[in-house]
Design a protein around this motif. Structure first.
Motif, PDB file in Angstrom:
ATOM      1  N   PHE A 116      44.542  23.694  41.730  1.00 54.71           N
ATOM      2  CA  PHE A 116      43.465  24.383  41.017  1.00 54.71           C
ATOM      3  C   PHE A 116      42.189  24.421  41.850  1.00 54.71           C
ATOM      4  CE2 PHE A 116      39.814  24.392  38.110  1.00 54.71           C
ATOM      5  CZ  PHE A 116      40.056  25.584  37.426  1.00 54.71           C
ATOM      6  N   VAL A 117      41.867  23.300  42.493  1.00 58.48           N
ATOM      7  CA  VAL A 117      40.670  23.248  43.351  1.00 58.48           C
ATOM      8  C   VAL A 117      40.818  24.218  44.522  1.00 58.48           C
ATOM      9  CG1 VAL A 117      39.341  21.790  44.922  1.00 58.48           C
ATOM     10  CG2 VAL A 117      40.037  20.911  42.690  1.00 58.48           C
ATOM     11  N   ALA A 118      42.017  24.255  45.131  1.00 59.31           N
ATOM     12  CA  ALA A 118      42.247  25.155  46.265  1.00 59.31           C
ATOM     13  C   ALA A 118      42.100  26.613  45.843  1.00 59.31           C
ATOM     14  CB  ALA A 118      43.642  24.907  46.840  1.00 59.31           C
ATOM     15  N   LEU A 119      42.700  26.981  44.719  1.00 62.71           N
ATOM     16  CA  LEU A 119      42.581  28.355  44.232  1.00 62.71           C
ATOM     17  C   LEU A 119      41.152  28.677  43.832  1.00 62.71           C
ATOM     18  CD1 LEU A 119      45.862  28.464  42.120  1.00 62.71           C
ATOM     19  CD2 LEU A 119      45.366  29.885  44.112  1.00 62.71           C
ATOM     20  N   GLY A 120      40.458  27.694  43.268  1.00 67.24           N
ATOM     21  CA  GLY A 120      39.057  27.904  42.925  1.00 67.24           C
ATOM     22  C   GLY A 120      38.202  28.160  44.153  1.00 67.24           C
ATOM     23  N   ALA A 121      38.476  27.425  45.232  1.00 70.48           N
ATOM     24  CA  ALA A 121      37.735  27.637  46.478  1.00 70.48           C
ATOM     25  C   ALA A 121      37.994  29.030  47.036  1.00 70.48           C
ATOM     26  CB  ALA A 121      38.130  26.569  47.501  1.00 70.48           C
ATOM     27  N   TRP A 122      39.240  29.479  46.989  1.00 75.34           N
ATOM     28  CA  TRP A 122      39.538  30.843  47.438  1.00 75.34           C
ATOM     29  C   TRP A 122      38.869  31.875  46.531  1.00 75.34           C
ATOM     30  CZ3 TRP A 122      41.411  33.021  51.719  1.00 75.34           C
ATOM     31  CH2 TRP A 122      42.075  32.205  52.638  1.00 75.34           C
ATOM     32  N   SER A 123      38.774  31.593  45.240  1.00 77.12           N
ATOM     33  CA  SER A 123      38.091  32.511  44.323  1.00 77.12           C
ATOM     34  C   SER A 123      36.627  32.673  44.692  1.00 77.12           C
ATOM     35  CB  SER A 123      38.200  31.984  42.877  1.00 77.12           C
ATOM     36  OG  SER A 123      39.531  31.916  42.442  1.00 77.12           O
ATOM     37  N   LEU A 124      36.014  31.592  45.187  1.00 79.22           N
ATOM     38  CA  LEU A 124      34.594  31.619  45.542  1.00 79.22           C
ATOM     39  C   LEU A 124      34.347  32.015  46.986  1.00 79.22           C
ATOM     40  CD1 LEU A 124      33.481  28.301  43.784  1.00 79.22           C
ATOM     41  CD2 LEU A 124      32.950  30.633  43.032  1.00 79.22           C
ATOM     42  N   SER A 125      35.398  32.078  47.783  1.00 82.78           N
ATOM     43  CA  SER A 125      35.220  32.285  49.223  1.00 82.78           C
ATOM     44  C   SER A 125      34.817  33.703  49.583  1.00 82.78           C
ATOM     45  CB  SER A 125      36.512  31.930  49.970  1.00 82.78           C
ATOM     46  OG  SER A 125      37.531  32.888  49.706  1.00 82.78           O
ATOM     47  N   SER A 126      34.993  34.652  48.690  1.00 80.63           N
ATOM     48  CA  SER A 126      34.668  36.040  49.004  1.00 80.63           C
ATOM     49  C   SER A 126      33.784  36.640  47.932  1.00 80.63           C
ATOM     50  CB  SER A 126      35.944  36.868  49.169  1.00 80.63           C
ATOM     51  OG  SER A 126      36.786  36.734  48.047  1.00 80.63           O
ATOM     52  N   ALA A 127      32.998  37.612  48.313  1.00 80.89           N
ATOM     53  CA  ALA A 127      32.040  38.240  47.407  1.00 80.89           C
ATOM     54  C   ALA A 127      32.737  39.194  46.441  1.00 80.89           C
ATOM     55  CB  ALA A 127      30.989  38.994  48.224  1.00 80.89           C
ATOM     56  N   VAL A 128      32.011  39.636  45.445  1.00 84.26           N
ATOM     57  CA  VAL A 128      32.518  40.657  44.521  1.00 84.26           C
ATOM     58  C   VAL A 128      32.925  41.891  45.327  1.00 84.26           C
ATOM     59  CG1 VAL A 128      31.893  42.221  42.645  1.00 84.26           C
ATOM     60  CG2 VAL A 128      31.090  39.850  42.624  1.00 84.26           C
ATOM     61  N   GLY A 129      34.094  42.430  45.026  1.00 85.98           N
ATOM     62  CA  GLY A 129      34.560  43.641  45.702  1.00 85.98           C
ATOM     63  C   GLY A 129      35.289  43.390  46.997  1.00 85.98           C
ATOM     64  N   ALA A 130      35.703  42.141  47.269  1.00 89.21           N
ATOM     65  CA  ALA A 130      36.257  41.801  48.579  1.00 89.21           C
ATOM     66  C   ALA A 130      37.729  42.114  48.745  1.00 89.21           C
ATOM     67  CB  ALA A 130      36.026  40.320  48.871  1.00 89.21           C
ATOM     68  N   SER A 131      38.496  42.158  47.662  1.00 91.91           N
ATOM     69  CA  SER A 131      39.920  42.433  47.828  1.00 91.91           C
ATOM     70  C   SER A 131      40.160  43.930  47.998  1.00 91.91           C
ATOM     71  CB  SER A 131      40.725  41.885  46.640  1.00 91.91           C
ATOM     72  OG  SER A 131      40.384  42.537  45.442  1.00 91.91           O
ATOM     73  N   PRO A 132      41.299  44.330  48.553  1.00 91.35           N
ATOM     74  CA  PRO A 132      41.526  45.740  48.897  1.00 91.35           C
ATOM     75  C   PRO A 132      41.343  46.673  47.705  1.00 91.35           C
ATOM     76  CG  PRO A 132      43.252  44.345  49.813  1.00 91.35           C
ATOM     77  CD  PRO A 132      42.445  43.471  48.911  1.00 91.35           C
ATOM     78  N   ASP A 133      40.599  47.760  47.918  1.00 99.51           N
ATOM     79  CA  ASP A 133      40.361  48.782  46.887  1.00 99.51           C
ATOM     80  C   ASP A 133      39.750  48.187  45.628  1.00 99.51           C
ATOM     81  OD1 ASP A 133      41.545  50.834  48.507  1.00 99.51           O
ATOM     82  OD2 ASP A 133      43.524  50.130  47.892  1.00 99.51           O
ATOM     83  N   ASP A 134      38.900  47.185  45.789  1.00106.46           N
ATOM     84  CA  ASP A 134      38.362  46.495  44.626  1.00106.46           C
ATOM     85  C   ASP A 134      37.457  47.387  43.788  1.00106.46           C
ATOM     86  OD1 ASP A 134      39.045  44.103  43.562  1.00106.46           O
ATOM     87  OD2 ASP A 134      37.679  42.885  44.734  1.00106.46           O
ATOM     88  N   ASP A 135      36.783  48.364  44.388  1.00106.74           N
ATOM     89  CA  ASP A 135      35.970  49.274  43.582  1.00106.74           C
ATOM     90  C   ASP A 135      36.842  50.018  42.579  1.00106.74           C
ATOM     91  OD1 ASP A 135      37.231  50.659  45.653  1.00106.74           O
ATOM     92  OD2 ASP A 135      35.647  52.167  45.783  1.00106.74           O
ATOM     93  N   PHE A 136      38.021  50.440  43.027  1.00106.81           N
ATOM     94  CA  PHE A 136      38.985  51.119  42.156  1.00106.81           C
ATOM     95  C   PHE A 136      39.484  50.182  41.063  1.00106.81           C
ATOM     96  CE2 PHE A 136      43.245  52.248  40.878  1.00106.81           C
ATOM     97  CZ  PHE A 136      43.249  53.634  40.802  1.00106.81           C
TER      98      PHE A 136
END
Length: 495
Positions: free
Chosen positions: A17-37
């Motif tokens: 859970f801590v590892a996944l939480g860190a990955w959740s916080l590691s990138s800004a809003v809109g960081a995953s592919p086609d995130d605007d869509f």
């Protein structure tokens, strides 16, 4: 012994859970592919909501918050941090704007967007974090359910199928707002739940069948290609476990019914028309021919496989991983799979060969249909659910009676995976906090240009995430070991 096993299980879950939480916080809003869509699709996932998603009267258009459309002000510029979001006050704008970027005409199946839309609000950053954590919990819940249903001898197989494939692309996408998160989680979980359903009896078989149906519904409702993958998996698992008996034939009714669900979601989404046309030429390039494209793609296609292990950049394909990440993970995967296929039964060998052929021919077909080269149409994230599924079937050999890996080999492999995860998490965090190649030194706190409004610093989150992942794989492995009889310890058989 029971208390010891419980402690290791709790440590593994907390670490994960801590590892996944860190990955959740590691990138800004809109960081995953086609995130605007995908973000616009989520905010409109349960219909019109005043102030969040409103109709324009024109088909394929919606009025959405500017922050959903403009969050990716940093994409394709890896040396640029996500500071532009704060500088441009993107998330403080409340006047809706017209956008066509979204699943407004059934581009994707609706289930993922409808469920995650429950977290949508005018506070976009908080909503995004909530969705990322929810998707992480979906992964953890699915894995826990599979482990609890599985007999002890098979739990080691399910541990290794994820350990070998989750870094770095898998864990990045699982802890994102992208619908690929559910596909990566649900497709292999559905395959292995079906395996249990067809090979077990009684309550465990019933529970496995229920888990299979839930995963099929959710992943088919997230991506059209994932719907097809569940059908492919049903065929492969059915072949692998085939028995000439009335009871087995009756059990096949379940995957047959699930296939109808998958086909419905696939046919009702525009993903079923993927690659109907493509680029036949680019500026300065001669017109492409079918034979020429085929010749190039035949030799370049394996790049998509190692792309899932970090050879391709993360995010919008703009966050390049260090070579140590993809060399370590792809090397470990290849070495372990090579050991796993040794001495395989004819049926398991045919199943793995069939899936390997699909991993090669399916993307080749899509690329050829659009006259696209590797790198233009198909991305590694589309194939990752199948790669995890391949690992799942290969790792069934761990449940037998002869060693595949020595204890030392297992610990060396887990150490390599943990180090690769730590390095990938560091680079991904730095890319958004201060940009890459800015010469600010090792500390992520040295030049913070962007970060969440939380009391934890980027360096603290990275340390927690790296340690959390290491604890998860170590504790998970120890939990598995303690459950094995002396004749079953981290072993393999004749499957």
């Amino acid at each position: 012994m029971f208390a010891s096993k419980t402690r290791w299980a709790v440590l593994a879950l907390v670490g994960l859970f801590v590892a996944l939480g860190a990955w959740s916080l590691s990138s800004a809003v809109g960081a995953s592919p086609d995130d605007d869509f995908h973000m616009a699709s989520i905010w409109c996932g349960s219909g019109e909501k005043p102030g969040l998603c409103e109709a324009t009267g024109e088909e394929g258009h919606r009025l959405v918050l500017p922050g959903l459309v403009e969050a990716g002000c940093y994409v394709f510029e890896p040396a640029q941090s996500a500071e532009c979001q704060q500088r441009n006050h993107i998330f403080s704008q409340s006047e809706l704007i017209d956008s066509t970027r979204g699943s407004f005409t059934s581009n994707y199946p609706p289930v993922y967007y409808a469920i995650t839309s429950l977290f949508a609000s005018s506070d976009i950053p908080s909503s995004v974090i909530a969705i990322r954590i929810f998707n992480s919990l979906f992964f953890m819940g699915s894995l826990i359910a599979l482990m609890l249903i599985a007999p002890r001898r098979l739990r080691i197989s399910y541990f290794w199928m994820w350990a070998l494939t989750i870094v770095p692309l898998g864990i990045f996408l699982i802890a994102s707002t992208n619908p690929s998160s559910w596909a990566i989680t649900g497709v292999p979980i559905a395959w292995m739940a079906l395996y249990l359903f067809l090979t077990q009896s009684g309550k465990s078989s019933f529970a496995a069948g229920a888990l299979f149906l839930v995963e099929v519904f959710l992943v088919s409702g997230a991506r059209g290609d994932a719907a097809i993958y569940t059908i492919i998996g049903s065929v492969l698992i059915g072949f692998l476990t085939w028995q000439r008996s009335r009871s087995f034939a009756q059990k096949l009714i379940l995957p047959s019914a699930a296939a109808l669900i998958s086909l419905y979601f696939y046919a009702s989404s525009l993903q079923s028309t993927v690659a109907s046309s493509g680029m036949t030429s680019t500026d300065g390039e001669a017109p492409r021919t079918a034979l020429g494209v085929l010749a190039i793609n035949l030799v370049q296609l394996p790049e998509l496989w190692v792309g899932a292990f970090g050879f391709w950049p993360l995010g919008w394909l703009d966050t390049q991983m260090p070579a140590l990440v993809w060399v370590t993970i792809s090397g470990i995967f290849a070495a372990v799979v090579f050991l796993l296929v040794k001495g395989a039964t004819k049926r398991r060998a045919i199943t793995l060969l069939g899936l390997a052929a699909i991993l090669y021919l399916l993307p080749l077909y899509v690329l050829q249909k659009g006259l696209n080269h590797v790198g233009e149409q198909v991305q590694p994230r589309y194939l990752l659910p199948l790669i995890v599924g391949f690992a799942a079937i290969a790792c069934l050999k761990f449940s037998g009676t002869k060693p595949v890996l020595s204890n030392l080999q297992s610990w060396v492999i887990l150490a390599g995976i943990a180090i690769a995860n730590a390095l990938a998490l560091y680079v991904n965090t730095k890319r958004y906090v201060s940009g890459l190649n800015n010469g600010t030194g090792v500390s992520l706190d040295a030049n913070i240009e962007w970060w969440w409004n939380i009391p934890l610093s980027p360096m603290t989150v990275w340390i927690l995430g790296a340690l959390g992942f290491a604890v998860a794989v170590v504790a998970g492995f120890k939990w598995i070991q303690l459950q094995q009889d002396k004749s079953e310890t981290v072993i393999t058989g004749t499957i």
